[in-house]
Design a protein around this motif. Structure first.
Motif, PDB file in Angstrom:
ATOM      1  N   ALA A  78     -47.360   4.047 -53.247  1.00 22.69           N
ATOM      2  CA  ALA A  78     -47.532   5.048 -54.408  1.00 22.69           C
ATOM      3  C   ALA A  78     -48.933   5.478 -54.082  1.00 22.69           C
ATOM      4  O   ALA A  78     -50.117   4.752 -54.173  1.00 22.69           O
ATOM      5  CB  ALA A  78     -47.146   4.470 -55.674  1.00 22.69           C
ATOM      6  N   VAL A  79     -49.253   6.634 -54.294  1.00 24.06           N
ATOM      7  CA  VAL A  79     -50.608   7.176 -54.366  1.00 24.06           C
ATOM      8  C   VAL A  79     -50.713   7.824 -55.697  1.00 24.06           C
ATOM      9  O   VAL A  79     -49.994   8.774 -56.163  1.00 24.06           O
ATOM     10  CB  VAL A  79     -50.865   8.553 -53.175  1.00 24.06           C
ATOM     11  CG1 VAL A  79     -52.067   9.212 -53.330  1.00 24.06           C
ATOM     12  CG2 VAL A  79     -50.766   7.992 -51.903  1.00 24.06           C
ATOM     13  N   VAL A  80     -51.793   7.301 -56.301  1.00 24.61           N
ATOM     14  CA  VAL A  80     -51.845   7.917 -57.701  1.00 24.61           C
ATOM     15  C   VAL A  80     -53.352   8.547 -57.706  1.00 24.61           C
ATOM     16  O   VAL A  80     -54.526   7.755 -57.812  1.00 24.61           O
ATOM     17  CB  VAL A  80     -51.830   7.084 -58.572  1.00 24.61           C
ATOM     18  CG1 VAL A  80     -52.113   7.447 -60.053  1.00 24.61           C
ATOM     19  CG2 VAL A  80     -50.553   6.263 -58.613  1.00 24.61           C
TER      20      VAL A  80
ATOM     21  N   VAL B 153     -59.797   5.484 -52.617  1.00 24.70           N
ATOM     22  CA  VAL B 153     -60.218   6.581 -51.824  1.00 24.70           C
ATOM     23  C   VAL B 153     -61.053   7.492 -52.789  1.00 24.70           C
ATOM     24  O   VAL B 153     -60.642   7.748 -54.058  1.00 24.70           O
ATOM     25  CB  VAL B 153     -59.205   7.343 -51.118  1.00 24.70           C
ATOM     26  CG1 VAL B 153     -59.782   8.545 -50.481  1.00 24.70           C
ATOM     27  CG2 VAL B 153     -58.253   6.446 -50.266  1.00 24.70           C
ATOM     28  N   ALA B 154     -62.299   7.704 -52.507  1.00 28.14           N
ATOM     29  CA  ALA B 154     -62.879   8.910 -53.299  1.00 28.14           C
ATOM     30  C   ALA B 154     -62.380  10.161 -53.065  1.00 28.14           C
ATOM     31  O   ALA B 154     -62.192  10.600 -51.994  1.00 28.14           O
ATOM     32  CB  ALA B 154     -64.453   8.769 -53.244  1.00 28.14           C
TER      33      ALA B 154
ATOM     34  N   GLY C 269     -53.235   7.070 -65.557  1.00 28.42           N
ATOM     35  CA  GLY C 269     -53.299   6.693 -64.016  1.00 28.42           C
ATOM     36  C   GLY C 269     -53.275   5.270 -63.676  1.00 28.42           C
ATOM     37  O   GLY C 269     -52.776   4.625 -62.893  1.00 28.42           O
ATOM     38  N   ARG C 270     -54.524   4.766 -64.276  1.00 30.80           N
ATOM     39  CA  ARG C 270     -54.587   3.087 -64.195  1.00 30.80           C
ATOM     40  C   ARG C 270     -53.269   2.324 -64.606  1.00 30.80           C
ATOM     41  O   ARG C 270     -52.928   1.422 -63.979  1.00 30.80           O
ATOM     42  CB  ARG C 270     -55.888   2.792 -64.787  1.00 30.80           C
ATOM     43  CG  ARG C 270     -56.106   1.443 -64.786  1.00 30.80           C
ATOM     44  CD  ARG C 270     -56.698   0.954 -63.154  1.00 30.80           C
ATOM     45  NE  ARG C 270     -56.766  -0.511 -63.145  1.00 30.80           N
ATOM     46  CZ  ARG C 270     -56.113  -1.484 -62.884  1.00 30.80           C
ATOM     47  NH1 ARG C 270     -54.498  -0.933 -62.835  1.00 30.80           N
ATOM     48  NH2 ARG C 270     -56.458  -2.873 -62.525  1.00 30.80           N
ATOM     49  N   VAL C 271     -52.738   2.886 -65.615  1.00 25.77           N
ATOM     50  CA  VAL C 271     -51.559   2.121 -66.267  1.00 25.77           C
ATOM     51  C   VAL C 271     -50.288   2.153 -65.263  1.00 25.77           C
ATOM     52  O   VAL C 271     -49.270   1.348 -65.145  1.00 25.77           O
ATOM     53  CB  VAL C 271     -51.229   2.775 -67.595  1.00 25.77           C
ATOM     54  CG1 VAL C 271     -49.921   1.989 -68.206  1.00 25.77           C
ATOM     55  CG2 VAL C 271     -52.356   2.407 -68.637  1.00 25.77           C
ATOM     56  N   MET C 272     -50.355   3.560 -64.755  1.00 29.03           N
ATOM     57  CA  MET C 272     -49.040   3.538 -63.758  1.00 29.03           C
ATOM     58  C   MET C 272     -49.514   2.828 -62.508  1.00 29.03           C
ATOM     59  O   MET C 272     -48.428   2.169 -61.944  1.00 29.03           O
ATOM     60  CB  MET C 272     -49.354   5.086 -63.180  1.00 29.03           C
ATOM     61  CG  MET C 272     -48.458   5.840 -64.707  1.00 29.03           C
ATOM     62  SD  MET C 272     -47.866   7.615 -64.202  1.00 29.03           S
ATOM     63  CE  MET C 272     -49.825   8.465 -64.600  1.00 29.03           C
ATOM     64  N   VAL C 273     -50.645   2.802 -62.105  1.00 23.72           N
ATOM     65  CA  VAL C 273     -50.854   1.922 -60.823  1.00 23.72           C
ATOM     66  C   VAL C 273     -50.555   0.570 -61.005  1.00 23.72           C
ATOM     67  O   VAL C 273     -49.857  -0.227 -60.314  1.00 23.72           O
ATOM     68  CB  VAL C 273     -52.301   2.090 -60.531  1.00 23.72           C
ATOM     69  CG1 VAL C 273     -52.969   0.834 -59.540  1.00 23.72           C
ATOM     70  CG2 VAL C 273     -52.850   3.439 -60.041  1.00 23.72           C
TER      71      VAL C 273
ATOM     72  N   GLY D  41     -43.816  -4.194 -56.972  1.00 25.73           N
ATOM     73  CA  GLY D  41     -43.754  -4.460 -55.617  1.00 25.73           C
ATOM     74  C   GLY D  41     -44.138  -3.235 -54.940  1.00 25.73           C
ATOM     75  O   GLY D  41     -44.220  -3.534 -53.673  1.00 25.73           O
ATOM     76  N   ALA D  42     -44.747  -2.400 -55.343  1.00 20.77           N
ATOM     77  CA  ALA D  42     -45.594  -1.237 -54.691  1.00 20.77           C
ATOM     78  C   ALA D  42     -46.795  -1.496 -54.079  1.00 20.77           C
ATOM     79  O   ALA D  42     -47.712  -2.196 -54.926  1.00 20.77           O
ATOM     80  CB  ALA D  42     -45.563   0.002 -55.534  1.00 20.77           C
ATOM     81  N   ASP D  43     -47.359  -1.023 -53.101  1.00 21.74           N
ATOM     82  CA  ASP D  43     -48.604  -1.063 -52.698  1.00 21.74           C
ATOM     83  C   ASP D  43     -49.105   0.348 -53.091  1.00 21.74           C
ATOM     84  O   ASP D  43     -48.482   1.231 -53.117  1.00 21.74           O
ATOM     85  CB  ASP D  43     -48.803  -0.860 -50.998  1.00 21.74           C
ATOM     86  CG  ASP D  43     -48.215  -2.328 -50.386  1.00 21.74           C
ATOM     87  OD1 ASP D  43     -48.629  -3.393 -51.140  1.00 21.74           O
ATOM     88  OD2 ASP D  43     -47.656  -2.496 -49.374  1.00 21.74           O
ATOM     89  N   VAL D  44     -50.567   0.231 -53.397  1.00 20.65           N
ATOM     90  CA  VAL D  44     -50.944   1.430 -54.090  1.00 20.65           C
ATOM     91  C   VAL D  44     -52.186   2.105 -53.463  1.00 20.65           C
ATOM     92  O   VAL D  44     -52.942   1.475 -52.884  1.00 20.65           O
ATOM     93  CB  VAL D  44     -51.425   1.339 -55.430  1.00 20.65           C
ATOM     94  CG1 VAL D  44     -50.135   0.655 -56.321  1.00 20.65           C
ATOM     95  CG2 VAL D  44     -52.256  -0.200 -55.546  1.00 20.65           C
ATOM     96  N   VAL D  45     -52.375   3.319 -53.585  1.00 22.05           N
ATOM     97  CA  VAL D  45     -53.664   3.934 -53.065  1.00 22.05           C
ATOM     98  C   VAL D  45     -54.245   4.645 -54.561  1.00 22.05           C
ATOM     99  O   VAL D  45     -53.708   5.591 -55.100  1.00 22.05           O
ATOM    100  CB  VAL D  45     -53.263   5.203 -52.031  1.00 22.05           C
ATOM    101  CG1 VAL D  45     -54.603   5.998 -51.783  1.00 22.05           C
ATOM    102  CG2 VAL D  45     -52.601   4.731 -50.847  1.00 22.05           C
ATOM    103  N   VAL D  46     -55.328   4.203 -54.755  1.00 15.73           N
ATOM    104  CA  VAL D  46     -55.947   4.582 -56.159  1.00 15.73           C
ATOM    105  C   VAL D  46     -57.175   5.709 -55.766  1.00 15.73           C
ATOM    106  O   VAL D  46     -57.967   5.219 -54.887  1.00 15.73           O
ATOM    107  CB  VAL D  46     -56.587   3.210 -56.723  1.00 15.73           C
ATOM    108  CG1 VAL D  46     -57.295   3.684 -58.114  1.00 15.73           C
ATOM    109  CG2 VAL D  46     -55.643   2.383 -56.984  1.00 15.73           C
TER     110      VAL D  46
END
Length: 252
Positions: free
Chosen positions: A13-15, A65-66, A23-27, A34-39
């Motif tokens: 998931a990319v948020v 990622v900035a 956004g932070r809550v969804m991450v 179980g998801a890996d995340v891109v913040v």
């Protein structure tokens, strides 16, 4: 145990705007299932902190990622970084947004207008176009746009923002048609949530006004976005696309 209907094991998931607020809550919710995340956010340090906390609490991989989504080259770089790191993206959440104050409509500068449209509409279009194209060519996926009640209840204090979010609602349906049948595109049309941005509000005045103008009589708590986010991200919404879900407590 995670309900199989909402299981995100093996998903990425990319948020955007993922280091704070909704956004932070969804991450957190995605990683817990179980998801890996891109913040992604404008500042790298909060993104790195979020990724570290996710790894510690849930044992999931993360990438910080900035990214200022109003710049298409940064959107392109974010997408490339996500695919380089994980090989696929299954969920994209276009959550980054802003609505600067202005003294009056005639004093809205071109720079403010462009900034608001850039972050709230231009960036989500670019990211959804890039990721949606790759999703459609692969195993499919889900795109979630975070809209606002301002899209249908605009006030003079936020017209550029309202126009951008109305555009995002339109993009949601159009992108759903463009990338179906394997990619679903939906929107969460959020009302007033008591995230860190609410610290700048006159909360006494807001509370009094909410009792008159919101059916539930209050603002939303940040974790109350989780149910909608998980629904759209997971197989629970397998027959839902092009939808705009009002999540506003019943704003009148």
């Amino acid at each position: 145990m995670t309900d199989p209907l909402f299981d995100l094991t093996g998903k990425v998931a990319v948020v955007t705007g993922g280091s704070r607020g909704l956004g932070r809550v969804m991450v957190e919710a995605f990683a817990a299932r179980g998801a890996d995340v891109v913040v992604a956010s404008r500042k790298i340090e909060p993104c790195e902190q979020a990724v570290a906390e996710i790894a510690q609490r849930h044992g999931r991989r993360g990438l910080a990622v900035a990214c200022n989504v109003s710049h298409w080259e940064q959107c392109d770089a974010l997408v490339d970084a996500a695919y380089d790191a994980f090989g696929h993206v299954d969920v994209l959440v276009n959550n980054a947004g802003l609505s600067p104050l202005y003294p009056s409509l005639d004093q809205v500068t071109e720079a403010l207008w462009d900034k608001v449209i850039g972050v709230n509409l231009k960036g989500p279009f670019r990211l959804a176009s890039l990721v949606g194209t790759r999703m459609a060519a692969g195993a499919g996926g889900s795109i979630i746009n975070v809209s606002s009640i301002a899209a249908i209840r605009p006030t003079p204090a936020e017209l550029p923002y309202a126009a951008a979010k109305a555009g995002l609602n339109t993009l949601t349906e159009g992108l759903a048609r463009a990338f179906g049948p394997s990619v679903r595109v939906n929107a969460i049309q959020a009302g007033p949530f008591l995230t860190d941005i609410s610290h700048a509000w006159d909360l006494d005045a807001f509370t009094a006004r909410a009792k008159e103008t919101i059916a539930l009589g209050r603002g939303g708590e940040p974790d109350e976005v989780v149910g909608a986010a998980l629904y759209f991200a997971s197989a629970a919404s397998s027959y839902c696309t092009g939808a705009v879900l009002r999540l506003d407590g019943g704003v009148r």
